[in-house]
Design an enzyme around this catalytic site. Structure first.
Site, PDB file in Angstrom:
ATOM      1  N   GLY A  49     -49.575 -92.712  89.243  1.00 16.58           N
ATOM      2  CA  GLY A  49     -49.068 -92.137  90.488  1.00 16.58           C
ATOM      3  C   GLY A  49     -50.186 -91.441  91.238  1.00 16.58           C
ATOM      4  N   TRP A  74     -48.862 -84.827  94.823  1.00 15.61           N
ATOM      5  CA  TRP A  74     -49.023 -84.120  93.548  1.00 15.61           C
ATOM      6  C   TRP A  74     -49.784 -84.986  92.537  1.00 15.61           C
ATOM      7  CZ3 TRP A  74     -49.950 -79.829  91.620  1.00 15.61           C
ATOM      8  CH2 TRP A  74     -49.565 -79.398  90.356  1.00 15.61           C
ATOM      9  N   GLY A  75     -49.510 -86.268  92.575  1.00 17.82           N
ATOM     10  CA  GLY A  75     -50.220 -87.187  91.682  1.00 17.82           C
ATOM     11  C   GLY A  75     -51.724 -87.036  91.855  1.00 17.82           C
ATOM     12  N   LYS A 113     -40.345 -84.453  89.096  1.00 20.05           N
ATOM     13  CA  LYS A 113     -39.268 -83.474  89.245  1.00 20.05           C
ATOM     14  C   LYS A 113     -37.984 -84.201  89.619  1.00 20.05           C
ATOM     15  CE  LYS A 113     -42.098 -79.418  89.961  1.00 20.05           C
ATOM     16  NZ  LYS A 113     -42.554 -78.319  90.816  1.00 20.05           N
ATOM     17  N   ALA A 123     -48.451 -78.852  95.948  1.00 20.51           N
ATOM     18  CA  ALA A 123     -49.657 -79.630  95.648  1.00 20.51           C
ATOM     19  C   ALA A 123     -50.846 -79.236  96.513  1.00 20.51           C
ATOM     20  CB  ALA A 123     -49.345 -81.114  95.804  1.00 20.51           C
ATOM     21  N   LYS A 156     -34.172 -77.241  91.131  1.00 21.05           N
ATOM     22  CA  LYS A 156     -34.634 -76.354  92.220  1.00 21.05           C
ATOM     23  C   LYS A 156     -34.787 -77.129  93.525  1.00 21.05           C
ATOM     24  CE  LYS A 156     -38.962 -77.889  92.662  1.00 21.05           C
ATOM     25  NZ  LYS A 156     -39.596 -78.371  93.876  1.00 21.05           N
TER      26      LYS A 156
END
Ligand SMILES: NC(=O)C1=CN([C@@H]2O[C@H](COP(=O)(O)OP(=O)(O)OC[C@H]3O[C@@H](n4cnc5c(N)ncnc54)[C@H](O)[C@@H]3O)[C@@H](O)[C@H]2O)C=CC1
Ligand SMILES: O=C(CO)COP(=O)(O)O
Length: 832
Positions: free
Chosen positions: A17, A21-22, A147, A180, A288
């Protein structure tokens, strides 16, 4: 230990990924592999979902050389990343380490990796696993940074675990308050890794701190369903042996343990805390995102920070509760309240996360969240919208929507079924007597055709319950002439059982045989000839009924606590107090009497509606619907499949009589529950003592209470189990193999009782004798999980000799509290 000594082989790391964030995580990992060459191959592969794009004119690389081939013609994203060492689309303006290689081939990028880091939107991971299966090293270990939760029509699992199952490996989870872009800019943040190392990986197991290993007294050859292969299997977050048979990593590789993962992820700006609660870590990150949408909705109305705080408060409670309800075996409340992956992620996501920002903008612009996502995120993908729908489908299927008002309300807003303005009311704790006015119930109540809010529909029967069909009648208590020591003196509790009854004898009343005059008080005639009716007036009591700690056969571990002298009070004060205490009880006895039918033959009981509602919110919902929406009742028709096959509780109409039918429970059990509802005691007749209540009966009552939300009764059964098991006068002081198997096989909600039975056995039984004599159960042997837990308990027991004398009492008192279920209104109070 990961850092000790040199290793013949090093871990090879691949990040699957390369989004926002990856890419940020790949940067961190590549920095750390370069810094720890004795443990890791410095070169990190990053699999990129390939796409073709033109370098944006806003990019510094375009500005630096606008005429270069990379700037003027459309390029593969992997080429741009490898050329500029920057993910110009998903993490622009952040320099990536030169030892990070973007790879468009999934199989080529993962084939040599002993550590796989999964970091992509949850929507894609399942398909990717199919493509990856067979291409990876069989002994690889994984960390999921995804997530979300993996939800099917009927089941919920963690992505870490579904990845593990699909690929045949063990996988943990990483999640935290980690926007991120901030992490990539090396602004300080914390994160949590949940990793529960498989036993297979620990080459030199270390006993837990402060505990002295002891040789097990168990003769494992005596366990009939002992399965050596099972030993190799990891236990998943639901406490079930994983389907995966793990492959042992080569000796030459550094052990994949907490320390190794800390070394791989920890940076001066990114602080890592490693724990074992993988479920808590994963659920925090998934749920969340839903709460962030809710927070975005209210912020979109410009309601300010107080509104957002209210949403976060309720959201956190529902996150904890979700974990407790669906992953009770492993989840820890502290993970939500103390770790970065819990409350901290909730705060950051509700402040500046994409889900929050898109939901806010959607309300401001009056468009859907998906439209904002498409227009604003340049290919990044929200997790909250999908997760919200998936979780709602699951809650609906389980009949649990109403127990998670915020998760449900957010779904309804997302679907356009409710307005953002309704949120405050939708998430408000319903006021018991006024539910019909509550927006959560309003729509359904007006809807004649569709039976009421989803949680009030008949609960589908769990297959587990059907196992009770073959239960032979429990041995009923025989009246005895002498009372045994386990029963505390009635006066000690300050309570008495219901009074005005012809059958009452010295404080005891057989509720099976009420006076005939009571039938007039029943609002609907019973469908069967015989109905067990309640007393007409309240029990004379000075404390709330159902407070198990003060009932007559309660816990006698610490008798000094139980036998209290009533403090002196002036007669006037005493009178006022008793009037005050009596008022709510009176109101309960002024409520209608509901007809409850139990078992396949529909044995009838009459119980005050107020009493049922007071003890169980689940039953309260049914009772309310019977009274307010008689149209929702079901009718048994000839030729149709029997209702009892499908449901564990039904609002039933038989010749114009409305009843609540509980088809899969035994009347003998309910007789005692009925008794408890009115007197806080399970004892039926005067001469009976706790020793006369058979273990099977006690455990069946416990299971009933967990299924139907009778929390106080559940706790009472815990207390009684301890009292009964520790009683010196009881002939069979511990449950037999059949009772144990029942609690293991019948209900995964029975976690507390499981723990308790293991502790009781580990400490109180002569295990060797037990193994030789007892496992002659109908089912053929002892449940393997029980036995394993027992071995562990044995290992932990008698630590430092604290269990002797006073220590023993403290131990049981502590365990008793730990095993108590918590009040629905305060789900944060979860014992660890
Ligand atoms: N962005 C953030 O601040 C944080 C995100 N996360 C989580 O990390 C996970 C990954 O999110 P991001 O890296 O932010 O992704 P992203 O939303 O930035 O990017 C989407 C990614 O999906 C890829 N993609 C698109 N179509 C695909 C397909 N058909 N198959 C496979 N991949 C495809 C894109 O190439 C891109 O890499 C999510 O679960 C997210 O919740 C966690 C912490 C922070
Ligand atoms: O998970 C995140 C921060 O920890 C980011 O959340 P979003 O996906 O809503 O941006």
């Amino acid at each position: 230990m990961a850092t000790l000594g040199a290793h013949d082989r090093k871990h090879k790391v691949t990040v699957v990924g390369s989004g926002n964030w990856g890419s940020a995580i790949a940067k961190i990992v590549a920095e750390n592999t370069a810094a720890n060459p004795s443990l890791f191959d410095p070169l990190v592969e990053m699999w990129v979902y390939e796409e073709t794009l033109t370098l944006p004119t806003s990019s510094s690389h375009y500005k630096a050389d606008p005429s270069s081939a990379h700037a003027t013609t459309p390029q593969k994203l992997t080429d741009l990343i490898n050329h500029y060492h920057e993910n110009v689309k998903y993490l622009p303006n952040i320099a990536l380490p030169p030892n990070l290689h973007a790879n468009p081939s999934l199989t080529a990028s993962v084939q040599d990796a002993s550590i796989l880091i999964f970091n992509l939107p949850h929507q894609f991971i399942n398909k990717l696993c199919v493509d990856m299966a067979g291409a990876i090293l069989p002994y690889a270990r994984g960390i999921s940074c995804i997530k979300g939760v993996d939800v099917t029509a009927t089941e919920i699992s963690l992505f870490s675990e579904s990845i593990g199952e699909k690929l045949g490996i063990y996988c943990g989870a990483l999640s935290g308050a980690n926007i991120a872009n901030e992490v990539a800019l090396e602004k300080f943040s914390e994160t949590t890794i949940g990793y529960d190392p498989p036993a297979l990986d620990s080459r030199a197991p270390t006993p837990k701190e402060g505990r002295t290993p002891q040789q097990s007294q168990l003769d494992l050859t005596k366990i009939t369903d002992y399965d050596e292969e099972q030993e190799e299997r990891h236990r998943n977050a639901k406490g079930v042996a994983s389907k995966v048979k793990l492959t042992r990593p080569p000796e030459e590789l550094p052990v994949a343990d907490h320390e190794l993962f800390k070394t791989l992820f920890h940076r001066p700006y990114f602080h890592v805390h490693v724990i074992s609660d993988v479920a808590g870590v994963s659920l925090g990150g998934a749920l969340k995102n839903i709460v962030a949408l809710t927070a975005g909705f209210v912020s979109g109305l410009n309601w300010g920070d107080n509104a957002k705080a209210a949403v976060m408060r309720v959201g956190l409670l529902e996150m904890v509760k979700f974990g407790r309800v669906f992953f009770a075996e492993s989840v820890k409340a502290a993970t939500f309240t103390e770790e970065s992956c819990g409350v901290a992620d909730l705060i950051t996501s509700c402040s500046g996360g994409r889900n929050y920002r898109c939901a806010k903008m959607a309300v401001e612009k009056g468009v859907s969240v998906e439209v904002v996502e498409r227009e604003e995120l340049n290919g990044q993908i929200l997790q909250g919208v999908g997760t919200c729908r998936e979780v709602n489908g699951f809650l609906k299927q389980r009949g649990k929507e109403a127990e998670f008002p915020l998760l449900t309300a957010t779904y309804r807003v997302l679907q356009g079924e409710a307005k953002v303005q309704d949120l405050p009311d939708l998430i408000e704790r319903p006021y018991h007597n006024n539910k019909s006015k509550h927006p959560r119930y309003k729509d359904a109540a007006n809807d004649a055709a569709i039976p009421i809010a989803p949680q009030l529909r008949a609960i589908p029967q769990s297959p587990i319950l059907s196992q009770f069909h073959d239960v032979t009648p429990f041995p009923m208590a025989r009246p005895k002439q002498t009372a045994k020591a386990v029963r505390l003196p009635r006066k000690a509790s300050g309570k008495q059982v219901p009074t005005p009854s012809s059958t009452q004898k010295s404080g005891f009343m057989a509720v099976n045989h009420p006076p005939a005059s009571l039938s007039a008080a029943i609002n609907q005639p019973p469908p069967s000839a015989q109905i067990n009716q309640p007393p007409t007036s309240p029990p004379v009591t000075t404390s709330s009924s159902g407070d198990s700690s003060s009932s007559d056969e309660g816990l006698n571990v610490t008798p000094s606590k139980r036998i209290k002298q009533e403090p002196f009070q002036s007669p006037n004060k005493k009178q006022k107090l008793s009037q005050k205490a009596k008022a709510p009880v009176d109101s309960i006895y002024n409520t209608k009497i509901i007809s409850i039918l139990v078992g396949p033959h529909k044995q009838a009981f009459g119980i005050h509606a107020g009493l049922l509602s007071k003890q169980s919110s689940t039953l309260a919902s049914y009772v309310q619907n019977m009274q307010e929406n008689p149209g929702i009742a079901m009718v048994e028709k000839d030729g149709d499949p029997p209702l009892a096959e499908k449901y564990q509780i039904v609002i039933l109409r038989t010749t114009n009589v409305l009843s609540l039918w509980i088809p899969h429970e035994l009347p003998a059990i309910f007789t005692r529950i009925n008794r408890w509802l009115y007197s806080s005691s399970l004892i039926l007749v005067e001469a009976e003592t706790l020793a006369d209540i058979h273990w099977n009966m006690l455990i069946a009552i416990y299971l009933f209470s967990t299924r139907f939300g009778l929390v106080r009764l559940q706790n009472h059964c815990i207390d009684l189990t301890i009292t009964k098991a520790l009683s010196p006068s009881s002939s069979s002081s511990l449950p037999d193999a059949d009772a144990i198997n029942k609690i293991w096989k019948n209900d995964s909600n029975a976690v507390a009782m499981r723990q308790l039975l293991q502790a009781l056995y580990a400490r109180k039984s002569n295990l060797a004798k037990f193994m030789t004599n007892t496992p002659v159960s109908k089912s053929g042997g002892l449940n393997i999980s029980f036995v394993k837990g027992l071995v562990i308990e044995q290992f932990h027991m008698l630590q430092d000799g604290k269990f002797e004398g006073k220590g023993e009492q403290q131990f049981w008192e502590h365990l008793r509290k730990k095993c108590h279920a918590h009040d629905e209104t305060n789900p944060l109070e979860v014992s660890e």
